[in-house]
Motif scaffolding. Sequence first.
Motif, PDB file in Angstrom:
ATOM      1  N   UNK A  28       9.006 -11.019  -0.192  1.00 30.31           N
ATOM      2  CA  UNK A  28       8.181 -10.066   0.487  1.00 30.31           C
ATOM      3  C   UNK A  28       8.092 -10.704   1.895  1.00 30.31           C
ATOM      4  N   UNK A  29       8.419  -9.685   3.016  1.00 29.33           N
ATOM      5  CA  UNK A  29       8.524  -9.826   4.246  1.00 29.33           C
ATOM      6  C   UNK A  29       7.415  -9.644   5.181  1.00 29.33           C
ATOM      7  N   UNK A  30       6.416 -10.410   5.692  1.00 22.69           N
ATOM      8  CA  UNK A  30       5.385 -10.270   6.134  1.00 22.69           C
ATOM      9  C   UNK A  30       4.310  -9.263   5.390  1.00 22.69           C
ATOM     10  N   UNK A  31       4.269  -9.425   3.944  1.00 22.28           N
ATOM     11  CA  UNK A  31       3.077  -8.646   3.552  1.00 22.28           C
ATOM     12  C   UNK A  31       1.388  -8.991   4.121  1.00 22.28           C
ATOM     13  N   UNK A  32       0.956  -7.814   4.130  1.00 20.37           N
ATOM     14  CA  UNK A  32      -0.372  -8.176   4.786  1.00 20.37           C
ATOM     15  C   UNK A  32      -1.707  -7.938   4.163  1.00 20.37           C
ATOM     16  N   UNK A  33      -1.412  -7.355   2.675  1.00 17.54           N
ATOM     17  CA  UNK A  33      -2.570  -7.068   1.913  1.00 17.54           C
ATOM     18  C   UNK A  33      -2.545  -8.075   0.610  1.00 17.54           C
ATOM     19  N   UNK A  34      -3.905  -8.637   0.751  1.00 14.77           N
ATOM     20  CA  UNK A  34      -3.905  -9.760  -0.506  1.00 14.77           C
ATOM     21  C   UNK A  34      -3.847  -8.990  -1.888  1.00 14.77           C
ATOM     22  N   UNK A  35      -4.333  -7.937  -1.744  1.00 17.89           N
ATOM     23  CA  UNK A  35      -4.353  -7.354  -3.111  1.00 17.89           C
ATOM     24  C   UNK A  35      -3.095  -6.845  -3.656  1.00 17.89           C
ATOM     25  N   UNK A  36      -2.144  -6.452  -2.733  1.00 17.89           N
ATOM     26  CA  UNK A  36      -0.672  -6.099  -3.109  1.00 17.89           C
ATOM     27  C   UNK A  36       0.001  -7.174  -3.672  1.00 17.89           C
ATOM     28  N   UNK A  37      -0.291  -8.381  -2.816  1.00 13.66           N
ATOM     29  CA  UNK A  37       0.386  -9.524  -3.185  1.00 13.66           C
ATOM     30  C   UNK A  37       0.147  -9.931  -4.406  1.00 13.66           C
ATOM     31  N   UNK A  38      -1.097 -10.034  -4.963  1.00 14.32           N
ATOM     32  CA  UNK A  38      -1.586 -10.641  -6.372  1.00 14.32           C
ATOM     33  C   UNK A  38      -1.109  -9.610  -7.455  1.00 14.32           C
ATOM     34  N   UNK A  39      -1.081  -8.091  -6.956  1.00 16.97           N
ATOM     35  CA  UNK A  39      -0.501  -7.370  -7.934  1.00 16.97           C
ATOM     36  C   UNK A  39       0.868  -7.332  -8.243  1.00 16.97           C
ATOM     37  N   UNK A  40       1.790  -7.582  -7.155  1.00 19.29           N
ATOM     38  CA  UNK A  40       3.093  -7.743  -7.380  1.00 19.29           C
ATOM     39  C   UNK A  40       3.440  -8.959  -7.911  1.00 19.29           C
ATOM     40  N   UNK A  41       2.655  -9.894  -7.913  1.00 22.43           N
ATOM     41  CA  UNK A  41       2.865 -11.293  -8.733  1.00 22.43           C
ATOM     42  C   UNK A  41       2.504 -10.988 -10.190  1.00 22.43           C
TER      43      UNK A  41
END
Length: 244
Positions: free
Chosen positions: A100-113
Amino acid sequence: MKNNLILKPYKKEFDYSYTSGAYATYELIKIKPEIVKAVYIHSRYSNKEEMERVCRDNKIPFLYDDKTFIRINQKENSYIIGVFEKHSYILDKSKPHVVLVNPSDMGNIGTIIRTMAGFNICNLAIITPAADIFNPKTVRASMGALFRINFQLFNSFEEYREMYSRHSCYPFMLKGEICLNIDNCSKENLFSLIFGNEATGLDESFLDIGTSVKIPSSDLVDSLNLSIAAGIGIFTFASKNGLI
């Protein structure tokens, strides 16, 4: 049991973070009991005895302190908090990665994980600057899957690439070279699926890195949400390569 930790509203500079809710806390204790500092139990929690038993079995301090839930602005339906030490890993060089290059949304990161864990791709590189992977919002969105993956932070994509040069790179871009489907999806052991920032995507320099990929969609939208795009890519590559 007593513990001298006074939990405060989360800040990035802390050396700890916390889970919110029983499910994520049980996952934390089950997967990584060694990093758990304490568990807070609200007096309204309906299954106190079981949580106490799990904590005792793992020698984890537990506390009843309803004021803590108010102090850190927990949601009303969250009656368990698991406090854990921040940690980091080196990615597995023998397994596929998501980048993930410079992701800015915490919810998106958690969902992707959570999606990664669901499809057995359990190594995540994050190129900074980026949203905080340890923020409780990220942890909550991952539903405890954060504790099932390896993750490593890098200052640049070049730094990541230098360390993991054997992986075939697949940047997901609107101008991608191939239009992804299960038939033309690559079949190989080592690959890196690369996704950009929610607002800007990947810059055009990534067109020259590996094989760029686009996800087919109708002309009714100009792009897909990052977590949706990542989910499609992860599922397709995991399916083609026998990971699920």
